[in-house]
Design a protein around this motif. Structure first.
Motif, PDB file in Angstrom:
ATOM      1  N   GLN A 142      61.629  48.743 -57.735  1.00 55.63           N
ATOM      2  CA  GLN A 142      61.418  50.149 -57.397  1.00 55.63           C
ATOM      3  C   GLN A 142      60.266  50.750 -58.198  1.00 55.63           C
ATOM      4  O   GLN A 142      59.367  51.399 -57.649  1.00 55.63           O
ATOM      5  CB  GLN A 142      62.705  50.945 -57.654  1.00 55.63           C
ATOM      6  CG  GLN A 142      63.895  50.521 -56.825  1.00 55.63           C
ATOM      7  CD  GLN A 142      63.712  50.784 -55.338  1.00 55.63           C
ATOM      8  OE1 GLN A 142      63.140  51.796 -54.949  1.00 55.63           O
ATOM      9  NE2 GLN A 142      64.174  49.866 -54.511  1.00 55.63           N
TER      10      GLN A 142
ATOM     11  N   GLN B 185      58.036  53.874 -57.468  1.00 46.87           N
ATOM     12  CA  GLN B 185      58.994  54.977 -57.496  1.00 46.87           C
ATOM     13  C   GLN B 185      59.166  55.519 -58.919  1.00 46.87           C
ATOM     14  O   GLN B 185      58.994  54.779 -59.892  1.00 46.87           O
ATOM     15  CB  GLN B 185      60.348  54.513 -56.963  1.00 46.87           C
ATOM     16  CG  GLN B 185      60.337  54.120 -55.501  1.00 46.87           C
ATOM     17  CD  GLN B 185      59.983  55.289 -54.603  1.00 46.87           C
ATOM     18  OE1 GLN B 185      60.616  56.345 -54.654  1.00 46.87           O
ATOM     19  NE2 GLN B 185      58.948  55.109 -53.780  1.00 46.87           N
TER      20      GLN B 185
ATOM     21  N   SER C  68      64.528  57.532 -59.166  1.00 49.24           N
ATOM     22  CA  SER C  68      64.814  56.744 -57.965  1.00 49.24           C
ATOM     23  C   SER C  68      65.037  55.276 -58.305  1.00 49.24           C
ATOM     24  O   SER C  68      65.890  54.609 -57.713  1.00 49.24           O
ATOM     25  CB  SER C  68      63.660  56.868 -56.972  1.00 49.24           C
ATOM     26  OG  SER C  68      63.438  58.212 -56.627  1.00 49.24           O
ATOM     27  N   SER C  69      64.274  54.772 -59.263  1.00 49.93           N
ATOM     28  CA  SER C  69      64.347  53.347 -59.607  1.00 49.93           C
ATOM     29  C   SER C  69      65.689  52.994 -60.216  1.00 49.93           C
ATOM     30  O   SER C  69      66.287  51.952 -59.901  1.00 49.93           O
ATOM     31  CB  SER C  69      63.217  52.997 -60.586  1.00 49.93           C
ATOM     32  OG  SER C  69      61.952  53.253 -60.011  1.00 49.93           O
TER      33      SER C  69
ATOM     34  N   ALA D 119      68.715  53.413 -57.444  1.00 51.90           N
ATOM     35  CA  ALA D 119      68.778  52.616 -56.221  1.00 51.90           C
ATOM     36  C   ALA D 119      69.895  51.579 -56.304  1.00 51.90           C
ATOM     37  O   ALA D 119      70.146  51.004 -57.372  1.00 51.90           O
ATOM     38  CB  ALA D 119      67.439  51.923 -55.985  1.00 51.90           C
TER      39      ALA D 119
END
Length: 544
Positions: A475, A481, A485-486, A489
């Motif tokens: 990610q 990202q 977000s990373s 996920a």
């Protein structure tokens, strides 16, 4: 000057209130949280975080902070790791990535260890499980040497400045968590070992949930090291003699000479580049090589350009599975075995791996590997950064819960079971042997972008750690990202077989399609990753 003379009230605040206990679960940070840009941040264990932040507030750097945090966490989380835990690895970036280094504090096998010490029986298991628990399963503990080396090379404080919180926790105690009370009751090994029985079965009764857990012998040992401002006596002094005597009396193999011969090592990280980023990770015998191999295969198949969907997922799964196949068959201590590190990370091998993977994906099949999963747990990871641009990730471990389940009498020192990380097959590259360091799953990692450190990350969770790191790096590095977000996920896990473990958040439709392809799918948790990132000129931290 002693930087960490905390009051008893402050220590109680650090470790959680009353019966909640010091090991009350840290609520996972599903999103990144702001760091303190004037000081920095520490993340990975609740007690360690607050001890580390106190060091930063008192003028220490990120390395000072993470060492103090590790020492305190090693007392506060005796099931995950300890002062006598088997080993540690670290990845460190100094001054915004001006220098990147790694530290190997992995356990070393005693000189009396032989390739067939744990030779499996006809059923494939080691008789009596002596490689998993007991004194034979413990080697020379490397954590203190590794922390001392990190401090000597990159810190600004002395060991004696950083030990008081750990000493206070051991001396004055903390409420024993309910979960650990249940674990202790369920481990008959504790009652069979004099030192462990004394520590965890006071008065012959297992320590009850909510009871105050104290370890005055460990506190005294740490006070000796603090007064000397050095871990030297642990390896080459009275403490080392006491440890060696514990092994001798209980049928273990580690001697005073084994302790004296041990050295933590400053080593060059392994590194690969993707786009404008470079991933630097701890080399063998840590787990980073396998993660880089996965990335190299994905890079060779232009994975980031593949459209979202089942083929893209299958390609990543197969990159993981292929790296695990190689990991479990080829890797071991490179000082003793011919490990093909350069070949596994070469362009040629990445291209051949990519071709093999893409052909299987196109055919709707998976690669056939004769690999058997072997779940492993334990471990703590602490990650820190400071306002001066220093980043560090340190992973340290007992191995599985409470490690070897043995304790050195007179020191209150519970030992990790580092020898369990060897493959018992005498012909395997990771077989035991004198002075060898076992393959492990720790992957402390630094990411730089355009030469500047932007991420420090590591994880806890045994064999789940390398795959979890790949998922976050996919990610952050591959897809660009942000940390939020990373780290948030959903992740998957495999150890090379067709058995896959998905987090609950993974799309149900995709898991159903994977089942139709022949994979075995189950649902479960990933490793816990703790990270610090530099984003838009600000520090962000996350733990999930």
């Amino acid at each position: 000057m002693n930087r960490l003379l905390l009051s008893r009230r402050e220590l109680l605040k650090l470790t959680g209130a009353a019966a909640a206990g010091v090991l009350r679960a840290h609520r996972p940070l599903l999103a990144a949280a702001p760091g303190d840009d004037e000081l920095g941040c520490v993340v990975g264990h609740p007690t360690g975080e607050q001890v580390g932040m106190k060091v930063l507030a008192d003028g220490g750097n990120a390395i000072d902070a993470v060492v103090a945090a590790a020492l305190a966490a090693a007392v506060a989380a005796p099931n995950q790791t300890g002062i006598g835990g088997y080993g540690m690895h670290a990845a460190i970036a100094i001054r915004d990535g001006e220098r990147i280094a790694a530290i190997d504090g992995n356990s070393a096998a005693p000189a009396a260890m032989r390739a067939d010490t744990f030779k499996p029986g006809p059923n494939g298991k080691v008789p009596g499980g002596v490689n998993q628990t007991g004194w034979l399963s413990a080697g020379v503990p490397g954590i203190l040497a590794g922390l001392q080396l990190a401090l000597d090379q990159f810190g600004t404080c002395r060991l004696g400045d950083l030990l008081p919180p750990a000493i206070d926790l051991a001396r004055n105690g903390f409420p024993w968590p309910k979960g650990l009370a249940a674990i202790v009751r369920g481990k008959p090994q504790f009652q069979q070992d004099g030192g462990s029985r004394k520590l965890f079965f006071p008065g012959g009764v297992p320590l009850a949930a909510g009871a105050l857990f104290k370890n005055p012998e460990l506190a005294e040992m740490l006070a000796v090291l603090a007064k000397a401002n050095s871990a030297e006596a642990f390896y080459r002094g009275d403490i080392a003699q006491c440890i060696a005597e514990g092994f001798r009396k209980n049928g273990g193999l580690v001697t005073a000479k084994d302790m004296a011969d041990y050295r933590a090592r400053l080593v060059e990280p392994l590194a690969i580049s993707w786009g404008g980023c470079t991933v630097h990770t701890a080399p063998l015998t840590a787990g980073g090589l396998s993660v880089l191999q996965m990335l190299r295969a994905m890079q060779a198949m232009n994975w980031e350009k593949m459209p979202d969907g089942l083929p893209r997922t299958c390609a990543r799964i197969e990159a993981m599975r292929l790296a695990w196949r190689d990991r479990l068959a080829l890797l071991g201590d490179p000082d003793f075995a011919k490990v093909p590190t350069d070949r596994l990370l070469s362009d040629d091998y990445a291209q051949r791996s990519a071709a093999e993977i893409l052909a299987a994906v196109e055919a709707g099949k998976f690669l056939a590997h004769g690999v058997k999963p072997n779940p492993q747990g334990g471990t703590i990871n602490l990650t820190a950064a400071d306002a001066k641009g220093n980043f560090v990730a340190i992973t340290f471990s007992h191995g599985d819960s409470f490690g070897a389940c043995v304790t050195v009498e007179g020191l209150g020192l519970t030992l990790g079971h580092g020898m369990s990380r060897f493959d018992p097959d005498p012909e395997h590259p990771n077989s035991p042997g004198p002075g060898k360091r076992p393959l492990n799953n720790m992957v402390p990692t630094i990411v730089t972008r355009d030469g500047k450190a932007v991420l420090a990350i590591g994880g806890r969770g045994g064999r789940k750690i390398p795959n979890a790191l790949l998922e976050v790096l996919t990610q952050f590095v591959v897809l660009g990202q942000p940390l939020q977000s990373s780290i948030g996920a959903p992740r998957l896990h495999t150890e090379g077989s067709a058995a896959l473990l998905f987090e609950k958040a993974w799309p149900a439709g995709e898991t159903a399609a994977l089942r139709r392809l022949g994979y075995t799918i189950s649902t479960g948790g990933s490793a816990s990753m703790s990270a610090v990132a530099q984003e838009s000129g600000a520090l962000r931290k996350a733990w999930r």
